[in-house]
Motif scaffolding. Sequence first.
Motif, PDB file in Angstrom:
ATOM      1  N   UNK A 134       0.795  -1.225   0.000  1.00 26.01           N
ATOM      2  CA  UNK A 134       0.000   0.000   0.000  1.00 26.01           C
ATOM      3  C   UNK A 134       0.822   1.266   0.000  1.00 26.01           C
ATOM      4  N   UNK A 135       2.132   1.136   0.147  1.00 26.72           N
ATOM      5  CA  UNK A 135       2.988   2.316   0.185  1.00 26.72           C
ATOM      6  C   UNK A 135       3.602   2.599  -1.196  1.00 26.72           C
ATOM      7  N   UNK A 136       4.157   3.798  -1.329  1.00 26.84           N
ATOM      8  CA  UNK A 136       4.839   4.226  -2.551  1.00 26.84           C
ATOM      9  C   UNK A 136       6.297   4.519  -2.235  1.00 26.84           C
ATOM     10  N   UNK A 137       7.196   3.957  -3.016  1.00 26.76           N
ATOM     11  CA  UNK A 137       8.608   4.336  -2.951  1.00 26.76           C
ATOM     12  C   UNK A 137       8.812   5.431  -3.987  1.00 26.76           C
ATOM     13  N   UNK A 138       9.146   6.611  -3.526  1.00 25.22           N
ATOM     14  CA  UNK A 138       9.191   7.791  -4.382  1.00 25.22           C
ATOM     15  C   UNK A 138      10.582   8.400  -4.397  1.00 25.22           C
ATOM     16  N   UNK A 139      11.193   8.403  -5.591  1.00 30.88           N
ATOM     17  CA  UNK A 139      12.419   9.178  -5.789  1.00 30.88           C
ATOM     18  C   UNK A 139      12.007  10.587  -6.175  1.00 30.88           C
TER      19      UNK A 139
END
Length: 498
Positions: free
Chosen positions: A458-463
């Motif tokens: 459910x999470x986002x890994x965001x660069x």
Amino acid sequence: MSATLPELHGWDGPWKGLKVLVTGLGVTGFSAADTLAELGAEVVVVDGVETEKKRMDAATLQIVGVADIRFGKEHTENLPEGLDLIVTSPGWRPDSPLISAATAAGIPVWSDIQLARRLGPRPGARSPEWLVLTGTNGKTTTVTLLEQMLIAAGRRAVACGNIGMPILDAIRDPEGFDALAVELSSFQLHYTEPLQPLAAAVLNLAEDHVDWHGSQEEYAAAKAKIYEGTRIACVYNVEDPTTEKMVAEADVTEGCRAIGFTTGVPDVSMLGVVDTEEGDALLIDRAYLDNRRNQALELAARSDFGPLAPAHLVANALAAAALARAAEVPPEAVKQAVVDYQAAEHRIQPVAKADDVLWINDTKATNPHAAAASLAAFTDVVWIAGGLPKGVDYTDLVQQAGHRLRHVILIGTDSFQLRSSLERHAPQVPITEVSTGDDGQRAMREAVAAAEDVAQPGQTVLLAPAAASMDQFASYQERGEAFIEAVAELMQRKGFTT
């Protein structure tokens, strides 16, 4: 700085024999040198760094008559004798030795934008309207949408300036264009006199490039120059009062209107958004119609962008529409551009989804304002951030986005400022710091591995680095490609396809 040499206007002006220095042999410098050689000027080019591509470009320029091309740092610090004019590439700071010496000597310094505006189109070619925009963030998306709106309306148009085609190539086109969608950086505006465009926009203003301009005030002043002499519409961001203040203080053509854009419900003389009962939202125009006090025109629906349409993308579309409508682009052409829009690489670019974790590349978020817009598009974020901070303050960013952060992974050779802001304003957020050397590829692989260890379904890994890339990478694009490659390797190990 830019208002001298008034006689230099048009293709038949007294360019022949003029001694002009071009600083930098990148895309901008090459187009400037090529143009000046065609005009018959005596051109000198200097560049502090010699590469294989620059050597090839130098050979091409020599064929068209640019014989004096000098590589090496020593040539970037001393003025050649007998100069009449300098045309500078955007990266050259006003306090650099060569530009400082030119200013002290009274030698005018122009951007390529100014040279293009002074020249105008080739004799016999179409004379384009200029639709110009600047801002701390969102310029490329907005100018791309603006170009597509113009094309959808049947205009021969091109995005140019700080993106796409060099503006000097655009004005030298034998056929010419009906309209130019011109993206301008603060660096270009610093070296440019009033452009007197059909319509102009400042999308937003946040702290950035303080190292180049010397202060935030000087940075803002450069941006504000874009409105000077505007003829039809000065477009401002309702949610950024600084941009409205710029319009109020600008010296514009009589009859020019102030047109706002907002992601909320628009007032009269604004473009904005209204929600529908079906759960969608409509982009509407209450500016470019006669009965704007009582009516509005539908331009597009938020869903026309597809499933991922963050608020800043909607804002950029409204700004583009405000400029396009000033050029009498019909609503259906605005909608067509929105439907056809494809997100640019490296700007909130989905890279992979696996185990209900979304991986997003926004390496183009090179300052806190851009990173804030990116973080606002997601709720639970594992944030990969850091790089060359450019003298900015991260306090506001962390205060705004802290509640969205579940873990922060720091890259970059100097993460002190960002780490300090996180520890002060979001102490509940765990921090992992990876390689601090100049090996960007290694740092990104470690960052992606660390993100994989902590990311939950459910999470986002965001660069979204909120910093420049030059401490560990050649460019923000290289940083993004390193992230994409590292994620692809991770997915391959896990048995997923990206």
